[in-house]
Design a protein around this motif. Sequence first.
Motif, PDB file in Angstrom:
ATOM      1  N   SER A  68       0.833  -1.205   0.000  1.00  0.00           N
ATOM      2  CA  SER A  68       0.000   0.000   0.000  1.00  0.00           C
ATOM      3  C   SER A  68       0.870   1.259   0.000  1.00  0.00           C
ATOM      4  CB  SER A  68      -0.948  -0.003   1.190  1.00  0.00           C
ATOM      5  OG  SER A  68      -0.223  -0.007   2.399  1.00  0.00           O
ATOM      6  N   LYS A  69       1.985   1.230   0.753  1.00  0.00           N
ATOM      7  CA  LYS A  69       2.895   2.381   0.781  1.00  0.00           C
ATOM      8  C   LYS A  69       3.543   2.574  -0.585  1.00  0.00           C
ATOM      9  CE  LYS A  69       5.277   5.560   3.010  1.00  0.00           C
ATOM     10  NZ  LYS A  69       4.686   6.744   3.559  1.00  0.00           N
ATOM     11  N   ARG A  70       3.956   1.479  -1.214  1.00  0.00           N
ATOM     12  CA  ARG A  70       4.600   1.576  -2.519  1.00  0.00           C
ATOM     13  C   ARG A  70       3.617   2.107  -3.577  1.00  0.00           C
ATOM     14  NH1 ARG A  70       9.497   0.201  -3.782  1.00  0.00           N
ATOM     15  NH2 ARG A  70       9.800  -1.288  -2.119  1.00  0.00           N
ATOM     16  N   VAL A  71       2.358   1.631  -3.544  1.00  0.00           N
ATOM     17  CA  VAL A  71       1.342   2.123  -4.490  1.00  0.00           C
ATOM     18  C   VAL A  71       1.109   3.603  -4.262  1.00  0.00           C
ATOM     19  CG1 VAL A  71      -1.123   1.964  -5.061  1.00  0.00           C
ATOM     20  CG2 VAL A  71       0.229  -0.116  -4.851  1.00  0.00           C
ATOM     21  N   GLU A  72       1.046   4.023  -3.004  1.00  0.00           N
ATOM     22  CA  GLU A  72       0.839   5.441  -2.687  1.00  0.00           C
ATOM     23  C   GLU A  72       2.002   6.285  -3.211  1.00  0.00           C
ATOM     24  OE1 GLU A  72       0.859   8.186   1.289  1.00  0.00           O
ATOM     25  OE2 GLU A  72      -0.003   6.182   1.482  1.00  0.00           O
ATOM     26  N   GLU A  73       3.240   5.787  -3.014  1.00  0.00           N
ATOM     27  CA  GLU A  73       4.404   6.543  -3.513  1.00  0.00           C
ATOM     28  C   GLU A  73       4.406   6.616  -5.044  1.00  0.00           C
ATOM     29  OE1 GLU A  73       7.986   4.876  -1.982  1.00  0.00           O
ATOM     30  OE2 GLU A  73       7.696   5.756   0.013  1.00  0.00           O
ATOM     31  N   PHE A  74       4.096   5.498  -5.692  1.00  0.00           N
ATOM     32  CA  PHE A  74       4.067   5.505  -7.165  1.00  0.00           C
ATOM     33  C   PHE A  74       2.992   6.459  -7.681  1.00  0.00           C
ATOM     34  CE2 PHE A  74       6.037   1.016  -7.563  1.00  0.00           C
ATOM     35  CZ  PHE A  74       7.303   1.575  -7.550  1.00  0.00           C
ATOM     36  N   ALA A  75       1.843   6.475  -7.011  1.00  0.00           N
ATOM     37  CA  ALA A  75       0.776   7.394  -7.421  1.00  0.00           C
ATOM     38  C   ALA A  75       1.235   8.840  -7.254  1.00  0.00           C
ATOM     39  CB  ALA A  75      -0.486   7.129  -6.615  1.00  0.00           C
ATOM     40  N   GLN A  76       1.867   9.130  -6.122  1.00  0.00           N
ATOM     41  CA  GLN A  76       2.372  10.491  -5.871  1.00  0.00           C
ATOM     42  C   GLN A  76       3.458  10.846  -6.884  1.00  0.00           C
ATOM     43  OE1 GLN A  76       1.122  12.574  -3.596  1.00  0.00           O
ATOM     44  NE2 GLN A  76       2.530  14.197  -4.158  1.00  0.00           N
TER      45      GLN A  76
END
Length: 191
Positions: A68-76
């Motif tokens: 979830s953290k990695r998806v959030e960073e990629f989205a950002q």
Amino acid sequence: MQLPQIRLQSHFIRTGLDIKQAVQKIEQPSAIQSIEQPKAILEIQTTPGNLSIDQTKAREDMDLKNLSKRVEEFAQLGYQDWLDGMARRSSQGQELRHIEKGGNVLASLAKENGSKPQKQFNVGWIPSHFSVQIDYQPAEVNIEATPQKPIIQAETQKPIHEYTPGEVNVEVLEKNSLDIDFINLFPEVKG
């Protein structure tokens, strides 16, 4: 000359004693005793200690992030790249719009768009200082002890006393006597 004399000879009484010693026997039986010590009443209440270790930041520093953290960073990162791309295109569009002002606009834009920026490299798998968060709540132990009095029962025993009195028998072995003898009471007359 012979003097008259009275001779006294006395004999004291002689007695014999037959003695039987007294016999005394004393015995003291031990007391009957019972001692019981009840256990103390002990109450222990324990609040367990709590240790929490949060190593999320350390794992993120080593690039071991959860999904979830990695998806959030990629989205950002995607959103930021999109904004940067829009800003770059807008800026380059402005430069192309004013191409008539001169300069080598197309060559500089080709060079800017054709080469990738140089990558910066640093050791990235060492977590930063104090990235592991530790919180410890120590355990609490409350002890309450209630002592119990001992239960003592004692029964005394009377002494055992046996006594045989002694005996003394007196016997006269020789009676007392007094012998009186007169000597030269009547002098002899010579003639």
